[in-house]
Design an enzyme around this catalytic site. Structure first.
Site, mmCIF file in Angstrom:
data_model
loop_
_atom_site.group_PDB
_atom_site.id
_atom_site.type_symbol
_atom_site.label_atom_id
_atom_site.label_comp_id
_atom_site.label_asym_id
_atom_site.label_seq_id
_atom_site.Cartn_x
_atom_site.Cartn_y
_atom_site.Cartn_z
ATOM 1 N N GLY A 1 -6.333 -75.615 48.132
ATOM 2 C CA GLY A 1 -6.568 -74.191 47.883
ATOM 3 C C GLY A 1 -5.325 -73.352 48.114
ATOM 4 C CB CYS A 2 -2.921 -73.240 50.900
ATOM 5 S SG CYS A 2 -4.152 -72.840 52.159
ATOM 6 C CB THR A 3 -1.150 -76.158 46.654
ATOM 7 O OG1 THR A 3 -0.757 -76.815 47.865
ATOM 8 C CG2 THR A 3 -0.168 -76.482 45.548
#
Length: 156
Positions: free
Chosen positions: A45-47
């Site tokens: 998700g952060c990527t």
């Protein structure tokens, strides 16, 4: 823990960032700052969120905005993450959680039956006078960067 709302003065900060920088709110005086908090480098998700901001970066710049990401990861991890995905914006290392606490983004999370304190994915749009104009908490990554860009473009 503080809760930041639109029209509040943004909490100042002085924090270590990628590229051997130290960033503070005053560095962005006169321009819009998109300050986004995310849980961890190199997670799906952060990527995806970072890539979405990266892909719209030139449009944010054209709208007079700069983007800065914040997590509790180390500068070494941030430098690797930024390089791996070619992020054109800086990432702040908030290892002591001072920025997370100032912006009220830490919350209790439950993972595999164990509770821990983690970063709630959150984004703040701060105008050139240091006033918070928009706040998103509990962000879902899909279409978020586009929504933030629309909000930045709508600032007077």
């Amino acid at each position: 823990m503080s809760t930041i709302s639109p029209e509040d003065q943004a909490p100042d900060f002085n924090a270590p960032a990628t590229g051997d920088k130290t960033l503070s709110l005053s560095d962005f005086s006169g321009q819009t700052l998109v300050l986004y908090f995310y849980p961890r480098d190199n997670t799906p998700g952060c990527t995806q969120e970072g890539e979405a901001f990266r892909d719209l970066y030139e449009q944010f710049r054209a709208a007079g905005a700069e983007i800065v990401g914040v997590s509790r990861d180390s500068l070494r991890k941030h430098d690797n993450f930024r390089s791996k995905y070619d992020f054109p914006f800086d990432l702040i290392s908030d290892a002591d959680e001072s920025l997370c606490k100032a912006y009220g983004v830490l919350k209790e999370k439950n993972m595999y039956g164990r509770t821990h304190i983690g970063i709630e994915r959150s984004t703040f749009v701060i105008d050139g006078n240091g006033v918070v104009r928009h706040v998103w908490r509990g962000v879902k990554v899909a279409d978020h960067a586009e929504e933030v860009l629309a909000a930045v473009r709508a600032l007077d």
